[in-house]
Design a protein around this motif. Structure first.
Motif, mmCIF file in Angstrom:
data_model
loop_
_atom_site.group_PDB
_atom_site.id
_atom_site.type_symbol
_atom_site.label_atom_id
_atom_site.label_comp_id
_atom_site.label_asym_id
_atom_site.label_seq_id
_atom_site.Cartn_x
_atom_site.Cartn_y
_atom_site.Cartn_z
ATOM 1 N N THR A 96 -0.676 1.735 -6.417
ATOM 2 C CA THR A 96 -0.584 1.231 -5.260
ATOM 3 C C THR A 96 -0.215 2.128 -3.977
ATOM 4 O O THR A 96 -1.143 2.135 -2.999
ATOM 5 N N LEU A 97 0.363 3.300 -4.441
ATOM 6 C CA LEU A 97 0.699 4.350 -3.229
ATOM 7 C C LEU A 97 -0.613 5.051 -2.798
ATOM 8 O O LEU A 97 -0.620 5.714 -2.020
ATOM 9 N N TYR A 98 -1.665 5.055 -3.720
ATOM 10 C CA TYR A 98 -3.024 5.685 -3.564
ATOM 11 C C TYR A 98 -3.934 4.694 -2.670
ATOM 12 O O TYR A 98 -5.116 5.286 -2.494
ATOM 13 N N LEU A 102 -3.460 0.022 2.632
ATOM 14 C CA LEU A 102 -2.004 -0.682 2.828
ATOM 15 C C LEU A 102 -1.840 -0.994 4.125
ATOM 16 O O LEU A 102 -0.841 -1.876 4.286
ATOM 17 N N LYS A 105 -2.315 -4.757 4.737
ATOM 18 C CA LYS A 105 -1.903 -6.066 3.984
ATOM 19 C C LYS A 105 -0.474 -5.718 3.730
ATOM 20 O O LYS A 105 -0.029 -4.651 4.201
ATOM 21 N N ALA A 106 0.256 -7.044 3.618
ATOM 22 C CA ALA A 106 1.606 -7.102 3.477
ATOM 23 C C ALA A 106 1.959 -5.923 2.272
ATOM 24 O O ALA A 106 1.397 -5.648 1.292
ATOM 25 N N PRO A 107 3.046 -5.206 2.402
ATOM 26 C CA PRO A 107 3.429 -4.172 1.218
ATOM 27 C C PRO A 107 3.472 -4.830 0.041
ATOM 28 O O PRO A 107 4.147 -6.016 -0.247
ATOM 29 N N ARG A 108 2.934 -3.989 -0.951
ATOM 30 C CA ARG A 108 2.812 -4.388 -2.390
ATOM 31 C C ARG A 108 4.199 -4.096 -3.014
ATOM 32 O O ARG A 108 4.507 -2.766 -2.863
ATOM 33 N N ALA A 109 4.558 -4.995 -4.045
ATOM 34 C CA ALA A 109 5.555 -4.317 -5.008
ATOM 35 C C ALA A 109 4.746 -3.182 -5.800
ATOM 36 O O ALA A 109 3.660 -3.457 -6.351
ATOM 37 N N LEU A 110 5.609 -2.248 -6.127
ATOM 38 C CA LEU A 110 5.299 -1.179 -6.984
ATOM 39 C C LEU A 110 5.328 -1.480 -8.391
ATOM 40 O O LEU A 110 6.182 -2.170 -8.787
ATOM 41 N N GLU A 111 4.401 -1.213 -9.200
ATOM 42 C CA GLU A 111 4.570 -1.387 -10.748
ATOM 43 C C GLU A 111 4.963 -0.099 -11.655
ATOM 44 O O GLU A 111 4.830 0.829 -11.069
ATOM 45 N N GLU A 112 5.033 -0.278 -12.891
ATOM 46 C CA GLU A 112 5.440 0.735 -13.827
ATOM 47 C C GLU A 112 4.118 1.985 -13.942
ATOM 48 O O GLU A 112 3.024 1.540 -14.090
ATOM 49 N N THR A 113 4.721 3.068 -13.798
ATOM 50 C CA THR A 113 3.815 4.145 -14.165
ATOM 51 C C THR A 113 4.336 4.748 -15.399
ATOM 52 O O THR A 113 5.528 5.238 -15.295
ATOM 53 N N GLU A 147 -3.358 14.130 -9.585
ATOM 54 C CA GLU A 147 -2.163 14.583 -9.426
ATOM 55 C C GLU A 147 -1.350 14.860 -10.687
ATOM 56 O O GLU A 147 -0.331 15.599 -10.969
ATOM 57 N N TYR A 148 -1.927 14.156 -11.694
ATOM 58 C CA TYR A 148 -1.193 14.301 -13.332
ATOM 59 C C TYR A 148 -1.919 15.367 -13.992
ATOM 60 O O TYR A 148 -1.472 16.090 -14.861
ATOM 61 N N HIS B 18 14.720 -5.294 -3.719
ATOM 62 C CA HIS B 18 13.326 -4.726 -3.458
ATOM 63 C C HIS B 18 13.035 -3.254 -3.393
ATOM 64 O O HIS B 18 12.435 -2.492 -3.731
ATOM 65 N N ARG B 25 10.341 2.940 -8.856
ATOM 66 C CA ARG B 25 9.199 2.995 -9.077
ATOM 67 C C ARG B 25 8.507 4.342 -8.631
ATOM 68 O O ARG B 25 7.618 4.969 -9.388
ATOM 69 N N GLN B 28 9.515 7.099 -10.618
ATOM 70 C CA GLN B 28 8.712 7.323 -12.113
ATOM 71 C C GLN B 28 7.391 7.860 -11.591
ATOM 72 O O GLN B 28 6.841 8.563 -12.381
ATOM 73 N N PRO B 39 -0.309 10.243 -1.079
ATOM 74 C CA PRO B 39 -1.234 10.117 -0.032
ATOM 75 C C PRO B 39 -0.859 8.961 0.920
ATOM 76 O O PRO B 39 -1.596 8.677 1.893
ATOM 77 N N THR B 40 0.125 8.222 0.541
ATOM 78 C CA THR B 40 0.185 6.831 1.166
ATOM 79 C C THR B 40 0.439 6.776 2.736
ATOM 80 O O THR B 40 -0.172 5.715 2.999
ATOM 81 N N TYR B 298 8.339 3.865 3.067
ATOM 82 C CA TYR B 298 6.810 2.994 2.604
ATOM 83 C C TYR B 298 6.946 1.813 2.651
ATOM 84 O O TYR B 298 5.988 0.921 3.401
ATOM 85 N N SER B 302 3.975 0.667 5.610
ATOM 86 C CA SER B 302 2.632 0.006 5.060
ATOM 87 C C SER B 302 2.447 -1.255 5.119
ATOM 88 O O SER B 302 1.375 -1.820 4.963
ATOM 89 N N ALA B 303 3.199 -1.780 5.898
ATOM 90 C CA ALA B 303 2.939 -3.302 6.217
ATOM 91 C C ALA B 303 1.987 -3.612 7.190
ATOM 92 O O ALA B 303 1.316 -2.570 7.959
ATOM 93 N N ARG B 304 1.450 -4.701 7.299
ATOM 94 C CA ARG B 304 0.474 -5.066 7.965
ATOM 95 C C ARG B 304 0.630 -4.485 9.529
ATOM 96 O O ARG B 304 1.671 -4.881 10.109
#
Lengths: 205, 305
Positions: A96-98, A102, A105-113, A147-148, B18, B25, B28, B39-40, B298, B302-304
């Motif tokens: 998501t952060l890449y 972004l 769209k509305a901000p997305r929830a981040l998921e697990e890495t 990045e990893y 949230h 996250r 993590q 790069p967000t 963020y 990052s919102a519209r």
């Protein structure tokens, strides 16, 4: 060292199976893959991975892209273990952060890495996602991966390729090619996240 | 998520959780990496507008914005046009003309960031205004509590010291009670604000009694620079009644944690052995500060658009 196959989003309570009650909605939805067909497709991809990575010295690292890419990666890992006897390394990579959209769209929830403990340096990494569409998610994943560390090979496995690429990206392993219109939506459902297995096509109105 | 982050009271339970989930996250995503940069927010501009001295908050926001690849402009009132007499409104217009996407504002007057939010198109983040609020610090504290104690809901938390001057205390009371913690304030009566009865907290003047078995104790800085008059007889007496030493440290629950937003006055508010001892999460609070602020930037930016 294997990262335990935790599935991002799997702790959410799954919605009831097929919630479409409107007859028009049901007729607009087409079932593309049944649960048994999905299982067969997963098996086939697992065999193809074994064939193509047979020469490499270390087992491939499966990196699922949340949410459903991670589920698919875990399923592939389980089948690979059954077929080869060696447990593959599994992880998940939230991109998501890449993303480059972004701001639109509305901000997305981040998921697990979760990256494998040994890292990805010089390894064979297989990115796993449920649907390949514009290719932008995969582009973001390639950026995130950089990045990893520096894998020696990066491959891509998807359950469904629905076309309409906006970037020069193609998958190494494809479960099923599905011709679609740009406005259609292809929904992959997994028991772990949705309560049932299916691939559904919703035609654009 | 609200458009600006001005008060911890603007956050609902859902939006606060949230932010905390997003923080986890992000933690993590950058953990164990050589390149701790995402790069967000490339191409976005974040202005640190600091009318009041601050090192850790400014550094923390600057690090957060830079790790998300935003361009950062630092503005401190000292040596700027403010000393020539420019008003906050004129500065706001300047920032608007520069095209600031977010303005992180610290001001000695309560309500300044709120005023600012009415004059600019960008998102405004309150980084401490007078004796009013400091919402990101409260988010950091809630995140730290959650990390160590699993959840904020149902936890017993004691906040001790100069409550009347503390924006950290005010924001923490609002956020922690939104998240379901039981908060007790401990301070000499002279250091409690008027109208405290309406706050969602219990008040105790006896530190020993309040500490028994709590999950977290949060010490506050005694803000001498804001004290025109004497608020307590002597430093020694304050320290004896409201300082956290080893004896008092032993009263909190075994799993309990010790917190301080910094900067600490060692020997008076907290003894060095407690500040550096087991269960002290003070240094971690600073580290968590960067990822919490990354999450806030963020979610706001990052919102519209």
């Amino acid at each position: 060292m294997t990262v335990p196959p935790r599935i991002a989003g799997a702790d959410r309570s799954p919605p009831p199976a097929n919630t479409a009650t409107d007859p028009a909605e049901i007729s607009a939805q087409r079932l593309l893959l049944t649960p048994s067909e999905i299982a067969r497709v997963v098996d086939r991809i697992a065999h193809q991975i074994l064939e193509r990575t047979a020469d490499s010295s270390s087992p491939p690292i499966l990196l699922g892209i949340p949410t459903r890419g991670s589920v698919l990666a875990v399923r592939l890992a389980q089948r690979l273990e059954v077929f080869s006897g060696a447990p593959p390394i599994c992880g998940s990579l939230d991109i998501t952060l890449y993303r480059d959209d972004l701001r639109h769209k509305a901000p997305r929830a981040l998921e697990e890495t979760s990256m494998p403990v040994g890292g990805i340096e010089a390894a064979t990494v297989i990115l796993v996602d449920d649907v390949l569409f514009s290719g932008r998610t995969v582009r973001a994943a390639l950026d995130a991966l950089r990045e990893y560390g520096r894998p020696s090979v990066v491959q891509l496995a998807v359950l469904v390729d629905r076309g309409h690429r906006q970037l020069p990206i193609r998958a190494d392993y494809v479960g099923k090619n599905i011709p679609t219109a740009a406005g259609d939506s292809v929904d992959v459902r997994f028991t772990e996240t949705d309560g049932y297995d299916a691939v559904e096509l919703k035609r654009a109105p | 998520m609200p458009r600006h982050l001005l008060s911890a009271g603007d956050l609902t339970r859902e939006s606060a959780l949230h932010i905390l989930d997003t923080t986890e996250r992000i933690g993590q995503a950058i953990a164990g990496r050589e390149v701790r940069k995402l790069p967000t927010l490339r191409g976005r501009t974040v202005v640190n507008l600091f009318y009041e001295d601050s090192t850790r908050t400014r550094l923390s926001f600057e690090a957060a914005a830079k790790r998300l690849s935003a361009d950062v402009i630092n503005f401190s009132a000292k040596g700027s046009s403010v000393s020539k007499g420019e008003s906050l409104k004129d500065t706001a217009w300047t920032l608007q003309a520069i095209g600031a996407d977010a303005i992180v504002c610290r001001h000695s007057s309560s309500g300044a960031p709120h005023q600012l939010s009415g004059w600019v198109d960008g998102h405004v983040i309150n980084a401490g205004d007078g004796t009013h609020e400091h919402p990101t610090q409260a988010l950091i504290d809630a995140f730290t509590v959650r990390k160590h104690l699993g959840d904020v809901e149902g936890k017993r938390i004691v906040i001790v010291g100069d409550v009347i001057h503390s924006r950290v205390a005010r924001s923490n009371v609002l956020l922690l009670s939104t998240l379901g913690a039981q908060v007790t304030l401990v301070a000499p009566p002279t250091l409690l604000p008027k109208g405290i009865e309406s706050w969602p907290v219990t008040v105790d003047y006896d530190f020993d009694r309040a500490l028994a078995g709590v999950d977290a104790v949060m010490m506050l800085r005694v803000q001498r620079e804001r004290m025109g008059d004497a608020f307590f007889p002597t430093t020694r007496e304050y320290s004896r009644q409201y300082g956290l030493d080893d004896r008092r440290r032993a009263l909190i629950a075994n799993h309990g944690i010790v917190m301080h937003p910094g900067p600490m006055v060692r020997g008076m508010e907290i003894s060095p052995s407690v500040a550096d001892g087991p269960g002290s999460v003070i240094v971690e609070q600073v580290a968590n500060g960067v990822i919490v602020r990354m999450a806030v930037l963020y979610l706001l930016l990052s919102a519209r658009t």
